[in-house]
Design a protein around this motif. Structure first.
Motif, PDB file in Angstrom:
ATOM      1  N   ARG A   1      13.204   4.430  -4.105  1.00 31.13           N
ATOM      2  CA  ARG A   1      13.977   4.995  -2.998  1.00 31.13           C
ATOM      3  C   ARG A   1      13.316   4.755  -1.648  1.00 31.13           C
ATOM      4  O   ARG A   1      13.979   4.453  -0.668  1.00 31.13           O
ATOM      5  CB  ARG A   1      14.129   6.507  -3.210  1.00 31.13           C
ATOM      6  N   MET A   2      11.960   4.895  -1.605  1.00 29.66           N
ATOM      7  CA  MET A   2      11.262   4.852  -0.321  1.00 29.66           C
ATOM      8  C   MET A   2      10.860   3.429   0.079  1.00 29.66           C
ATOM      9  O   MET A   2      10.716   3.137   1.248  1.00 29.66           O
ATOM     10  CB  MET A   2       9.994   5.721  -0.381  1.00 29.66           C
ATOM     11  N   ASN A   3      10.608   2.560  -0.907  1.00 31.04           N
ATOM     12  CA  ASN A   3      10.085   1.235  -0.583  1.00 31.04           C
ATOM     13  C   ASN A   3      11.031   0.152  -1.083  1.00 31.04           C
ATOM     14  O   ASN A   3      12.110   0.451  -1.588  1.00 31.04           O
ATOM     15  CB  ASN A   3       8.700   1.057  -1.202  1.00 31.04           C
ATOM     16  N   ASP A   4      10.581  -1.086  -0.977  1.00 30.52           N
ATOM     17  CA  ASP A   4      11.462  -2.198  -1.315  1.00 30.52           C
ATOM     18  C   ASP A   4      11.241  -2.714  -2.735  1.00 30.52           C
ATOM     19  O   ASP A   4      11.545  -3.850  -3.030  1.00 30.52           O
ATOM     20  CB  ASP A   4      11.264  -3.336  -0.302  1.00 30.52           C
ATOM     21  N   VAL A   5      10.676  -1.867  -3.628  1.00 26.36           N
ATOM     22  CA  VAL A   5      10.462  -2.302  -5.004  1.00 26.36           C
ATOM     23  C   VAL A   5      11.463  -1.581  -5.912  1.00 26.36           C
ATOM     24  O   VAL A   5      11.419  -0.361  -6.008  1.00 26.36           O
ATOM     25  CB  VAL A   5       9.032  -1.983  -5.479  1.00 26.36           C
TER      26      VAL A   5
ATOM     27  N   ILE B   1       5.153   8.223 -14.614  1.00 24.95           N
ATOM     28  CA  ILE B   1       5.378   6.831 -14.202  1.00 24.95           C
ATOM     29  C   ILE B   1       6.817   6.629 -13.745  1.00 24.95           C
ATOM     30  O   ILE B   1       7.095   6.026 -12.713  1.00 24.95           O
ATOM     31  CB  ILE B   1       5.080   5.880 -15.373  1.00 24.95           C
ATOM     32  N   GLN B   2       7.737   7.193 -14.564  1.00 22.63           N
ATOM     33  CA  GLN B   2       9.154   7.023 -14.267  1.00 22.63           C
ATOM     34  C   GLN B   2       9.519   7.627 -12.914  1.00 22.63           C
ATOM     35  O   GLN B   2      10.157   6.984 -12.082  1.00 22.63           O
ATOM     36  CB  GLN B   2       9.958   7.718 -15.362  1.00 22.63           C
ATOM     37  N   THR B   3       9.051   8.883 -12.686  1.00 23.85           N
ATOM     38  CA  THR B   3       9.356   9.551 -11.421  1.00 23.85           C
ATOM     39  C   THR B   3       8.721   8.798 -10.261  1.00 23.85           C
ATOM     40  O   THR B   3       9.349   8.599  -9.220  1.00 23.85           O
ATOM     41  CB  THR B   3       8.827  11.000 -11.439  1.00 23.85           C
ATOM     42  N   GLY B   4       7.473   8.362 -10.469  1.00 25.08           N
ATOM     43  CA  GLY B   4       6.797   7.600  -9.418  1.00 25.08           C
ATOM     44  C   GLY B   4       7.575   6.350  -9.059  1.00 25.08           C
ATOM     45  O   GLY B   4       7.766   6.032  -7.884  1.00 25.08           O
TER      46      GLY B   4
ATOM     47  N   LEU C   1       0.828  -1.213   0.000  1.00 28.86           N
ATOM     48  CA  LEU C   1       0.000   0.000   0.000  1.00 28.86           C
ATOM     49  C   LEU C   1       0.858   1.257   0.000  1.00 28.86           C
ATOM     50  O   LEU C   1       0.627   2.203  -0.747  1.00 28.86           O
ATOM     51  CB  LEU C   1      -0.935  -0.001   1.221  1.00 28.86           C
ATOM     52  N   GLU C   2       1.886   1.211   0.845  1.00 35.00           N
ATOM     53  CA  GLU C   2       2.829   2.334   0.913  1.00 35.00           C
ATOM     54  C   GLU C   2       3.490   2.537  -0.457  1.00 35.00           C
ATOM     55  O   GLU C   2       3.639   3.655  -0.943  1.00 35.00           O
ATOM     56  CB  GLU C   2       3.874   1.993   1.988  1.00 35.00           C
ATOM     57  N   ALA C   3       3.862   1.413  -1.095  1.00 34.34           N
ATOM     58  CA  ALA C   3       4.516   1.484  -2.402  1.00 34.34           C
ATOM     59  C   ALA C   3       3.574   2.081  -3.445  1.00 34.34           C
ATOM     60  O   ALA C   3       3.967   2.944  -4.230  1.00 34.34           O
ATOM     61  CB  ALA C   3       4.972   0.096  -2.832  1.00 34.34           C
ATOM     62  N   PHE C   4       2.306   1.643  -3.420  1.00 32.24           N
ATOM     63  CA  PHE C   4       1.314   2.193  -4.358  1.00 32.24           C
ATOM     64  C   PHE C   4       1.218   3.703  -4.203  1.00 32.24           C
ATOM     65  O   PHE C   4       1.211   4.442  -5.174  1.00 32.24           O
ATOM     66  CB  PHE C   4      -0.079   1.621  -4.071  1.00 32.24           C
ATOM     67  N   LYS C   5       1.146   4.135  -2.927  1.00 28.90           N
ATOM     68  CA  LYS C   5       0.954   5.550  -2.671  1.00 28.90           C
ATOM     69  C   LYS C   5       2.113   6.355  -3.250  1.00 28.90           C
ATOM     70  O   LYS C   5       1.915   7.356  -3.934  1.00 28.90           O
ATOM     71  CB  LYS C   5       0.841   5.792  -1.156  1.00 28.90           C
ATOM     72  N   ASN C   6       3.331   5.871  -3.008  1.00 33.31           N
ATOM     73  CA  ASN C   6       4.493   6.594  -3.522  1.00 33.31           C
ATOM     74  C   ASN C   6       4.525   6.571  -5.046  1.00 33.31           C
ATOM     75  O   ASN C   6       4.932   7.522  -5.689  1.00 33.31           O
ATOM     76  CB  ASN C   6       5.779   5.989  -2.974  1.00 33.31           C
ATOM     77  N   PHE C   7       4.098   5.453  -5.606  1.00 29.77           N
ATOM     78  CA  PHE C   7       4.134   5.293  -7.059  1.00 29.77           C
ATOM     79  C   PHE C   7       3.162   6.266  -7.721  1.00 29.77           C
ATOM     80  O   PHE C   7       3.510   6.953  -8.682  1.00 29.77           O
ATOM     81  CB  PHE C   7       3.785   3.846  -7.399  1.00 29.77           C
ATOM     82  N   PHE C   8       1.942   6.353  -7.178  1.00 28.43           N
ATOM     83  CA  PHE C   8       0.920   7.153  -7.857  1.00 28.43           C
ATOM     84  C   PHE C   8       0.934   8.620  -7.441  1.00 28.43           C
ATOM     85  O   PHE C   8       0.744   9.497  -8.267  1.00 28.43           O
ATOM     86  CB  PHE C   8      -0.468   6.560  -7.604  1.00 28.43           C
TER      87      PHE C   8
END
Lengths: 326, 357
Positions: free
Chosen positions: B310-314, B301-304, B38-45
């Motif tokens: 950087r913030m998550n484990d993906v 998309i690229q920036t996300g 969820l955290e990763a989604f938030k940072n991505f979008f």
């Protein structure tokens, strides 16, 4: 006396390195050849080989067996190759764009997988993986100079030449090979006489995947003993150039690959003479461009000559030209 | 609804569906590999618009995509399928950097000079595959690909012998002169007047393609070269113009990137804008006006993904999967073709019926 010895050592190690450096290119060029013969111009060799190289390292590290690694590399190669087939044949996407897309997935996706598997984005050098054995050829190993060039290579180097022979037998002697070639020449005609065009194209891609798998496995389990980011370094593209330079014939393709091997080996030697290293890195690519240019000019002249000959003949016979002759 | 407008709408629908589908694949991968999806989604979008700094990096990522995409549109318009944009971009960036490190007498023309030199350097690289094709009949696809690698190593060779910094830890040029940098529009970000240059290029190419004689000639050549030649279009001239222009734009793109984002030239590998340019040009389908929009979308998309990396484990490399799947599905004629066919047949029947009356 001493100088003679040194030069002979240089010469034998030079000959040895030619074979070593051309192995991966031979596999990839044969792969390109068979896919072109089936009428599917596969330019994703680079990406397929990257995936195979990574698969080889990972599988061999987890199963503790180099041969399983090779098998894993081949299976992955075939799967990715068939994925390209799915895009190009079933979804009818432009084959070049799909190829580029798969190359990109190969370049970054392998880093992604490597990071997930071992937590490193640069290389798998921390992972204990296995390499395929070297083979001493039974009779040749006793001949003094020749043995140092030909013997004691990685098993895949020999397999590359065996693959070339097997591919020749398959393409030119078996019935399936004939079908495959006819699909590449003219898919509509092949379809009308009852050949399953789609099946043959997938078959060509599958063989292409096997060959690329072995080429990728050689890079990470023979040439080096690890996988590193973008380690194929354009060999897939050089191979495409090699196969088109060899006029899509097996002997010609293998010979062009050896030519690139020589160029590579020469640049390695020049490194010892203090030549700028970056220019050496550029050499194989420049050589390839020069080679395909020379080849294309040769082909163009030949074609022009043929056309001229034909029109001269036509004028002599004073026959009305048919549309076929144009 | 007429058949033509149906096909147009269907293509838009198909592109949208391709994007949705590729997002679905990426989300699936994120769920599979991440411990905090969820955290990763938030940072991505939401990541790229969550602070001014990040909006800055979004614009920064957009500009090279606009230039590379535009260059690809120009080059592909004539049916000349080259991958040279990567090399043009790189070489343009390098020569702009060379100019930027030198003293320049009237300081006000310094950036303009750097931009022009970058553009001409890009065009110079574009000459090679074009000349090989036109004079020696070498396949432009293979030659331009190999050329990119040659350009990369040759440029690093030049860098080491011309403007190498002695004090830097890694291979990099000496610092650019302040007078060479493009003016910042918003302080504390890297948004510069490069934005205007990009917009100007888009407008110029749009007018050139849609309103000029050259645009018509280029389009005709791209669609059918033999036909174009037989109606009296000088196809080789058109192809030369398109390649040089494309190379020039790519070179300017490299220069803008250097003069607004970097303080010294430190590329030691291809930045990969050539491929992204191809994605942009396949998505816009030869319409230059759509290039900025597509570039913003891809840059988002690229920036996300970068922020997520950087913030998550993906790892941010996942974005390549997304880009590639989008490309394949957008160019896949067979994707949804069954429905298209069915609907077209239906339309045809309706129209046929109205003809009978």
């Amino acid at each position: 006396m001493n100088e003679v010895m040194i030069s002979s050592i240089v010469l034998t190690s030079f000959g040895y390195s030619i074979l070593r450096l051309s192995t991966a290119i031979i596999f990839a060029a044969l792969a390109s050849l068979v896919s072109k013969k089936a009428g599917v111009n596969n330019i994703a060799l680079e990406g397929i080989m990257l995936f195979s190289a990574l698969a080889g390292v990972l599988v061999s590290a987890y199963t503790k067996n180099a041969w399983f690694g090779l098998l894993g590399a081949i299976v992955v190669g075939v799967l990715i190759s068939l994925l390209l087939g799915l895009c190009a044949i079933h979804l009818r996407a432009n084959i070049f764009l799909s190829g580029i897309a798969i190359n990109t997935i190969g370049s970054f996706g392998t880093v992604f997988i490597m990071f997930l598997a071992i937590g490193d984005k640069a290389s798998t050098s921390t992972l204990q993986s296995f390499t395929l054995p070297r083979v001493a050829l039974p009779l040749i190993k006793d001949i003094p100079v020749v043995s140092e060039i030909l013997s004691n290579h990685n098993v895949l180097t020999y397999l590359a030449f065996v693959a070339a022979v097997l591919l020749y037998i398959f393409l030119y002697i078996t019935k399936t090979g004939l079908h495959l070639r006819s699909v590449g020449e003219n898919p509509v005609a092949a379809g009308t006489v009852g050949i399953n065009v789609v099946k043959m194209q997938y078959l060509g891609l599958a063989i292409c995947g096997i060959l690329c798998g072995m080429g990728g496995a050689f890079m990470s389990m023979g040439y080096t003993s690890w996988f590193s980011r973008d380690m194929i370094a354009g060999r897939g593209f050089i191979a495409i150039a090699a196969s088109s330079m060899g006029q899509n014939k097996i002997l010609g393709t293998v010979l062009s690959c050896l030519l690139f091997g020589i160029a590579d080996a020469v640049s390695n030697i020049m490194q010892t003479f203090d030549f700028p290293s970056d220019l050496i890195l550029a050499m194989p690519y420049v050589t390839t461009i020069v080679c395909i240019t020379v080849y294309s000019v040769f082909l163009k002249n030949k074609k022009a000559y043929r056309v001229a000959e034909k029109s001269a003949k036509r004028r002599n016979v004073l026959k009305k030209p048919t549309s076929r002759n144009v | 609804m007429g058949i033509r407008s149906f096909i147009k709408k269907f293509n838009i629908l198909r592109t949208a569906l391709a994007i949705v589908l590729s997002f679905a694949i990426v989300l699936l991968i994120i769920v599979l590999v991440s411990k905090e999806p969820l955290e990763a989604f938030k940072n991505f979008f939401m990541g790229p618009i969550s602070s001014l700094n990040r909006v800055g990096s979004l614009v920064e990522a957009t500009l090279p995509l606009i230039f590379a995409g535009l260059a690809c549109v120009v080059m592909f318009e004539t049916g000349f399928f080259t991958l040279g944009v990567e090399g043009c971009f790189f070489f343009g960036a390098y020569w702009a950097a060379v100019i930027a490190t030198q003293e320049c007498m009237p300081a006000s023309i310094h950036p303009i000079l750097a931009l022009l030199v970058g553009g001409f350097a890009g065009a110079l690289i574009a000459v090679i595959p074009t000349a090989l094709r036109m004079l020696c009949n070498v396949d432009e696809f293979v030659s331009s690909l190999l050329l990119n690698y040659a350009v990369l190593y040759f440029t690093i060779f030049l860098l080491k012998n011309m403007i190498l910094s002695e004090t830097a830890f890694r291979v990099s040029s000496v610092e650019f002169q302040d007078s060479a940098m493009l003016t910042k529009l918003i302080p504390d970000t890297r948004i510069t007047t490069g934005v205007f240059i990009a917009i100007a290029c888009v407008v110029f190419i749009y007018i050139l393609h849609k309103k000029s004689k050259y645009g018509f000639e280029a389009r005709t050549t791209g669609q059918n070269k033999v036909f174009a030649a037989s109606v009296g279009i000088n196809t080789s001239r058109v192809i030369w113009i398109s390649q040089l222009l494309g190379g020039f734009i790519a070179g300017i793109g490299g220069a803008v990137q250097m003069l607004s984002v970097f303080t010294h030239f430190n590329y030691t590998a291809m930045p990969g804008y050539g491929f992204n340019g191809i994605i942009v040009s396949t998505m816009v389908g030869a319409n230059p006006a759509l290039v900025p929009l597509t570039a913003i979308f891809l840059a988002y998309i690229q920036t996300g993904a970068d922020i997520m990396g950087r913030m998550n484990d993906v790892p941010s490399e996942i974005v390549s999967v997304l880009f590639s799947v989008i490309v394949i599905l957008v160019v896949a004629k067979g994707f949804l073709s069954r429905y298209e066919h069915k609907y077209l047949l239906k339309l045809k029947k309706v129209e046929g019926g109205s003809d009978d009356k």
